[in-house]
Scaffold this active site. Structure first.
Site, short mmCIF file in Angstrom:
data_model
loop_
_atom_site.label_atom_id
_atom_site.label_comp_id
_atom_site.label_asym_id
_atom_site.label_seq_id
_atom_site.Cartn_x
_atom_site.Cartn_y
_atom_site.Cartn_z
N HIS A 197 0.80 -1.22 0.00
CA HIS A 197 0.00 0.00 0.00
C HIS A 197 0.84 1.27 0.00
O HIS A 197 0.40 2.30 -0.51
CB HIS A 197 -1.00 -0.02 1.15
CG HIS A 197 -2.19 -0.87 0.83
ND1 HIS A 197 -2.37 -2.11 1.38
CD2 HIS A 197 -3.21 -0.67 -0.03
CE1 HIS A 197 -3.48 -2.63 0.87
NE2 HIS A 197 -4.00 -1.79 0.02
N ARG A 199 -10.01 5.36 -1.81
CA ARG A 199 -9.52 4.54 -0.69
C ARG A 199 -9.72 5.34 0.61
O ARG A 199 -8.79 5.99 1.10
CB ARG A 199 -8.05 4.20 -0.89
CG ARG A 199 -7.78 3.17 -1.98
CD ARG A 199 -6.29 2.82 -2.04
NE ARG A 199 -6.04 1.60 -2.78
CZ ARG A 199 -5.66 1.55 -4.06
NH1 ARG A 199 -5.47 2.65 -4.74
NH2 ARG A 199 -5.45 0.39 -4.64
N ARG A 228 -14.97 3.53 -1.29
CA ARG A 228 -14.84 2.21 -0.68
C ARG A 228 -14.88 2.41 0.83
O ARG A 228 -14.19 3.30 1.36
CB ARG A 228 -13.52 1.58 -1.09
CG ARG A 228 -13.22 0.40 -0.18
CD ARG A 228 -12.03 -0.38 -0.54
NE ARG A 228 -10.77 0.26 -0.27
CZ ARG A 228 -9.62 -0.19 -0.76
NH1 ARG A 228 -9.62 -1.25 -1.55
NH2 ARG A 228 -8.49 0.40 -0.47
N GLU A 233 -12.25 -9.38 -4.43
CA GLU A 233 -10.82 -9.37 -4.07
C GLU A 233 -10.35 -10.72 -3.55
O GLU A 233 -9.18 -10.89 -3.23
CB GLU A 233 -10.57 -8.35 -2.95
CG GLU A 233 -11.00 -6.96 -3.27
CD GLU A 233 -10.38 -5.96 -2.33
OE1 GLU A 233 -9.35 -5.37 -2.70
OE2 GLU A 233 -10.92 -5.77 -1.22
N ASP A 241 -5.42 -7.60 -4.43
CA ASP A 241 -5.70 -8.63 -3.42
C ASP A 241 -6.14 -9.93 -4.06
O ASP A 241 -5.84 -11.01 -3.56
CB ASP A 241 -6.76 -8.12 -2.43
CG ASP A 241 -6.12 -7.26 -1.36
OD1 ASP A 241 -5.05 -7.65 -0.85
OD2 ASP A 241 -6.64 -6.17 -1.08
N ARG A 253 1.47 -9.82 -0.68
CA ARG A 253 1.80 -8.75 -1.62
C ARG A 253 2.90 -7.83 -1.11
O ARG A 253 3.46 -7.03 -1.84
CB ARG A 253 0.54 -7.94 -1.98
CG ARG A 253 -0.08 -7.22 -0.83
CD ARG A 253 -1.50 -6.75 -1.16
NE ARG A 253 -1.56 -5.40 -1.71
CZ ARG A 253 -2.70 -4.74 -1.92
NH1 ARG A 253 -3.86 -5.30 -1.65
NH2 ARG A 253 -2.68 -3.53 -2.40
N CYS A 305 -10.17 -2.17 -10.44
CA CYS A 305 -9.56 -1.00 -9.83
C CYS A 305 -8.18 -1.31 -9.22
O CYS A 305 -7.57 -0.45 -8.62
CB CYS A 305 -10.48 -0.38 -8.77
SG CYS A 305 -10.83 -1.49 -7.41
C1 PEP Z 1 -6.97 -4.23 -4.77
O1 PEP Z 1 -6.79 -5.05 -3.88
O2 PEP Z 1 -6.75 -4.46 -5.97
C2 PEP Z 1 -7.51 -2.90 -4.44
C3 PEP Z 1 -7.91 -2.07 -5.37
O3 PEP Z 1 -7.50 -2.53 -3.13
P1 PEP Z 1 -6.15 -2.20 -2.33
O4 PEP Z 1 -5.00 -2.18 -3.30
O5 PEP Z 1 -6.35 -0.89 -1.68
O6 PEP Z 1 -6.06 -3.33 -1.36
MG MG Z 2 -7.64 -4.63 -1.94
#
Ligand code: PEP
Ligand code: MG
Length: 536
Positions: free
Chosen positions: A186, A291, A327, A426, A450, A460, A497
């Site tokens: 993140h 976000r 979200r 996700e 995710d 990740r 997304c």
């Molecule tokens: C994802 O998981 O692809 C997503 C858009 O949410 P984040 O990256 O904030 O976990």
């Molecule tokens: Mg995510």
């Protein structure tokens, strides 16, 4: 001049002075060159911690009642306690050690004393003492060398957290250099959204603080004490990048449509209101992912209903009728807020994250829902929930939305009755039951970051696994295909997304499948539109 080679994580280049951020765990004994200066650092950090506690106290009072606010009141008293402060001062002045260590050692000593009494109430206070010490250490580590207002710096930090990026005023963080960071973490996503170049694989050193450097997030090169020739080269590169941006700007106002007429809506991912400038500058066709949890990280705690309402309303209004997908908070895992508000988990990515956390904290969840329902009067606002694994979870979300509406109705506060609710796909579970979820949801948004992590069982954040990370894995592409098919069978739109949305090697495939929305960081919008227009 020294050159280091790391790995480029977020493209772009920047030059400026380095701000070295101490790792919090490094609250180890370090000799204090000047004890008087260390004492002053402690005093400043203590004042900042008291101010933070005051804000938390207010928020707790309005959102969770007097009883919860009392926790922070008690913590303030401990931080002002004569004994605790005398211990910190003695370690700094007599043992001539740094403030971080003095706070850590004093906290541990006091907590151990309280725990040893056997008294249940005092034992609880021991946890508070530790919590306070951590808060002060965090502030000391963040502001060790003092970030001056309006000063632009390159952040060098071994293990940065997303909240570290908010230590800086908007526009003042030039670049990030770090030891370990994966492209899907993140911190990297946030930096990408904010247009901040990032390099990983370089271990920052305290001695770099205040020295000039060049960060090249495309090649992964980090140059300390660059000479005039290198700075000139950077200026030429930046001029080249500006040329490319100028060419892309020609695409503003043009349709996101392929040669054969396939259309897709290209939206932007944002984390807060200031990201809107670059979203509008890059001609986004909406906000595909707000976000909202970044509001919490920026603030170091949960924002109040009014604060959230203001942020959501501003975004909705400025988007002028274009869709804004908010979200609900996706907190947990690597997105934590403040100290002491979260528990340690063995496997945080598999723990109390996303919608699980919201459902476990219904007060905070409904505060957010009320803010969204109210802001929805000011634009085309939609709401979606992260990390859903079952229909039951989504139905619970709907129930909370209904209750939040009822609360607003009782208070006579205006809100939008018709709010479209979506499911983020996700997890493999959500993708596999997408046929059933599509009957309940108004739309889907595929969080491919995710979805990759959970499909391939790859953390990740773990840079050691970067070689295994494969966002083109057939299992992942099959889950995406299935989700799109099920969404369309049910007549609801589906977007992507995650980072994959901006992967132009897949644009043709997404267009062929009929993906309705691709949502990417603001500076990827126009390159993606260019790719769409070059597709069949
Ligand atoms: C994802 O998981 O692809 C997503 C858009 O949410 P984040 O990256 O904030 O976990
Ligand atoms: Mg995510």
């Amino acid at each position: 001049m020294q050159r280091f080679m790391g790995k480029g994580i977020v493209e772009g280049a920047a030059a400026g002075s380095v701000f070295f951020r101490e790792k919090e765990a490094q609250a180890v004994a370090r000799a204090a060159a000047d004890p008087a200066e260390e004492l002053e650092r402690y005093q400043l950090a203590k004042d900042a911690a008291l101010a933070e506690l005051g804000r938390l106290c207010e928020k707790a009072r309005t959102e969770a009642g007097e009883e919860n606010a009392a926790i922070f009141e008690a913590q303030k008293l401990i931080l002002e306690d004569g004994g605790y402060n005398a211990s910190v001062s003695a370690i700094i002045t007599e043992e001539k050690l740094c403030a971080e260590y003095a706070v850590k050692a004093s906290g541990e000593k006091y907590a151990a004393k309280l725990a040893a009494t056997g008294d249940e109430l005092l034992k609880e206070r021991a946890a508070d003492v530790k919590d306070i010490s951590e808060r002060v250490i965090r502030i000391l580590c963040g502001g060790a060398e003092g970030l001056k207002a309006g000063e632009k710096r390159i952040l060098a930090a071994e293990e940065p957290a997303p909240s570290d990026l908010f230590l800086f005023e908007r526009g003042c963080l030039l670049a990030l250099v770090t030891k370990e960071l994966s492209a899907e973490a993140h911190v990297a996503i946030l930096a990408r959204t904010m247009g901040i170049p990032v390099i990983a694989g370089i271990c920052p050193e305290r001695g770099w603080n205040g020295r000039q450097a060049i960060v090249d997030g495309s090649s992964g090169s980090f140059i300390l004490d660059p000479d005039e020739e290198m700075l000139g080269e950077l200026r030429r590169r930046k001029a080249g990048e500006e040329e490319r941006r100028k060419a892309l700007r020609e695409l503003k106002g043009k349709a996101s449509q392929s040669r054969s007429g396939k259309k897709v809506r290209i939206c932007a991912n944002i984390g807060n209101v200031p990201d809107l400038d670059s979203l509008i500058e890059n001609d986004a066709e909406g906000v595909g992912l707000f976000r909202s949890e970044f509001l919490c990280m920026e603030q170091g705690g949960l924002p109040s209903e009014e604060e959230q309402f203001e942020a959501y309303r501003t975004v909705a209004e400025r988007m002028g009728g274009r869709p804004v997908v908010i979200r609900s908070f996706d907190l947990g895992a690597d997105k934590q807020v403040g100290s002491g508000e979260t528990e340690k988990e063995e496997n945080p990515a598999l723990g109390l994250r996303g919608i699980r956390r919201s459902l476990a904290q219904p007060e905070a969840f409904r505060t957010q829902l009320r803010a969204v329902l109210r802001a929805a009067l000011y634009g085309d606002v939609l709401l979606m929930f992260p990390m859903i694994i079952s229909e039951e979870e989504f139905l619970q979300c709907k129930k909370h939305v209904a209750e939040a509406k009822e609360e607003l109705k009782q208070k006579g506060v205006p809100y939008r009755e018709e709010l479209k609710l979506g499911v983020m796909i996700e997890t493999p579970a959500a993708a596999l039951i997408s046929e059933r979820l599509a009957k309940e949801a108004d739309f889907f948004s595929i969080g491919s970051n995710d979805l990759t992590q959970y499909t391939l069982a790859l953390d990740r954040q773990d840079t050691r696994l970067a070689g295994l990370w494969d966002a083109h894995h057939p299992a992942l592409l099959e889950l995406i295909r299935l989700t799109v098919e099920n969404a369309h069978k049910a007549g609801i739109p589906v977007g992507i997304c995650g980072e994959l949305a901006g992967d132009t090697t897949l644009t043709q495939a997404f267009l062929d499948q009929g993906v309705d929305v691709l949502s990417v960081p603001p500076n990827r919008i126009l390159p993606l539109r260019e790719a769409v227009r070059n597709c069949e």
